[in-house]
Write a protein that holds these residues in place. Sequence first.
Motif, PDB file in Angstrom:
ATOM      1  N   LEU A 113     -22.891  -5.263 -29.064  1.00 46.27           N
ATOM      2  CA  LEU A 113     -21.474  -5.132 -28.705  1.00 46.27           C
ATOM      3  C   LEU A 113     -20.706  -6.414 -28.964  1.00 46.27           C
ATOM      4  O   LEU A 113     -19.626  -6.403 -29.572  1.00 46.27           O
ATOM      5  N   SER A 114     -21.230  -7.539 -28.502  1.00 51.80           N
ATOM      6  CA  SER A 114     -20.515  -8.805 -28.667  1.00 51.80           C
ATOM      7  C   SER A 114     -20.471  -9.229 -30.129  1.00 51.80           C
ATOM      8  O   SER A 114     -19.446  -9.740 -30.610  1.00 51.80           O
ATOM      9  N   THR A 115     -21.555  -8.978 -30.877  1.00 54.06           N
ATOM     10  CA  THR A 115     -21.602  -9.382 -32.285  1.00 54.06           C
ATOM     11  C   THR A 115     -20.752  -8.457 -33.157  1.00 54.06           C
ATOM     12  O   THR A 115     -20.339  -8.850 -34.260  1.00 54.06           O
ATOM     13  N   SER A 116     -20.469  -7.267 -32.691  1.00 50.45           N
ATOM     14  CA  SER A 116     -19.600  -6.347 -33.436  1.00 50.45           C
ATOM     15  C   SER A 116     -18.163  -6.842 -33.479  1.00 50.45           C
ATOM     16  O   SER A 116     -17.395  -6.438 -34.368  1.00 50.45           O
ATOM     17  N   THR A 117     -17.779  -7.680 -32.522  1.00 47.42           N
ATOM     18  CA  THR A 117     -16.372  -8.086 -32.424  1.00 47.42           C
ATOM     19  C   THR A 117     -16.140  -9.589 -32.530  1.00 47.42           C
ATOM     20  O   THR A 117     -15.186 -10.026 -33.176  1.00 47.42           O
ATOM     21  N   MET A 118     -16.994 -10.390 -31.900  1.00 50.40           N
ATOM     22  CA  MET A 118     -16.683 -11.813 -31.760  1.00 50.40           C
ATOM     23  C   MET A 118     -16.663 -12.600 -33.073  1.00 50.40           C
ATOM     24  O   MET A 118     -15.770 -13.415 -33.285  1.00 50.40           O
ATOM     25  N   PRO A 119     -17.633 -12.418 -33.989  1.00 51.41           N
ATOM     26  CA  PRO A 119     -17.540 -13.162 -35.251  1.00 51.41           C
ATOM     27  C   PRO A 119     -16.231 -12.894 -36.002  1.00 51.41           C
ATOM     28  O   PRO A 119     -15.628 -13.822 -36.560  1.00 51.41           O
ATOM     29  N   LYS A 120     -15.797 -11.635 -36.020  1.00 54.22           N
ATOM     30  CA  LYS A 120     -14.533 -11.304 -36.690  1.00 54.22           C
ATOM     31  C   LYS A 120     -13.360 -11.941 -35.959  1.00 54.22           C
ATOM     32  O   LYS A 120     -12.433 -12.479 -36.592  1.00 54.22           O
ATOM     33  N   LEU A 121     -13.382 -11.891 -34.622  1.00 56.81           N
ATOM     34  CA  LEU A 121     -12.298 -12.489 -33.843  1.00 56.81           C
ATOM     35  C   LEU A 121     -12.226 -13.994 -34.085  1.00 56.81           C
ATOM     36  O   LEU A 121     -11.134 -14.552 -34.267  1.00 56.81           O
TER      37      LEU A 121
END
Length: 317
Positions: free
Chosen positions: A75-83
Amino acid sequence: MATFRNVCSVPNSFRLTGIPGLESLHIWLSIPFGSMYLVAVMGNVTILAVVRVERSLHQPMYFFLCMLAVIDLILSTSTMPKLLGIFWFGAGEISLNACLTQMFFIHCFATVESGIFLAMAFDRYVAICDPLHHMTVLTNAVVGLLGLVALIRGIIYISPLPLMIRLRLPLYKAHVISHSYCEHMAVVTLACGDSRVNNIYGLSIGFLVLILDSMGIAASYVMIFRTVLGLATPEARLKTLGTCGSHICAILIFYVPIAVSSLIHRFGHQVPPPIHTLLANFYLLIPPILNPIVYAVRTKQIRERILQIMKIEAKNR
């Protein structure tokens, strides 16, 4: 009709804005978000490593905890790198396929996590209400099957979301998503045409998962509390309830932020967009950060193993 065609178009990609309204603060926001992501990754990897090497933790509750750790990492890796890419480099461009893939992973694994919490509630029910049969009922095969069922349910429930967007909503009036990731409703609101089916399905699945899983967890704890109240001494009651403490904390950490964020997105039209987007990011970050902390603080074996690892590292330095 001509005007409609001029306004609406088929997008090759979308552009994510990050935190709308706070673009000037993106570089500063990257510090807390980057730090939280690092803590989430380190905490969940540590939990996986400790449970793997500590044989006394090879029990159903901690196998479920490992499942939670994997889900939280996804869940966190699905969003944080892009953010962080948006914050640091202004890299908000995301292809349509990547956007729909991100949407699937976020909503699917949030659903899977809810299912794992329900399975953990069943584990606590059997452990407390029928302790003599706990190890025969919750075998490794059964634990694995419950995890697989939670995963399959998440895939079945969430797969229609990106598929309906792809098949039913090919045209969009804008290609800028005022969000930091491809959340379902944030994408659907940009579409031309009738999006009622998408809205109804998304809302129905959200409430179905939230209500049914919450009811299942609540029913387990009603029976647990009835059993606890029947114990002979206050010390025995407290000790038995203590085995549920970590699970109850993790449930609140997961359900409260996601419920608040969903309600604000659907009904909180007066809430400023930056607040909504920040809350939406927090509900994907708070459980991955706090779940390892809660279990490390409340589980003696995990706490002692982590301290032992830290002592070894300190000596090696």
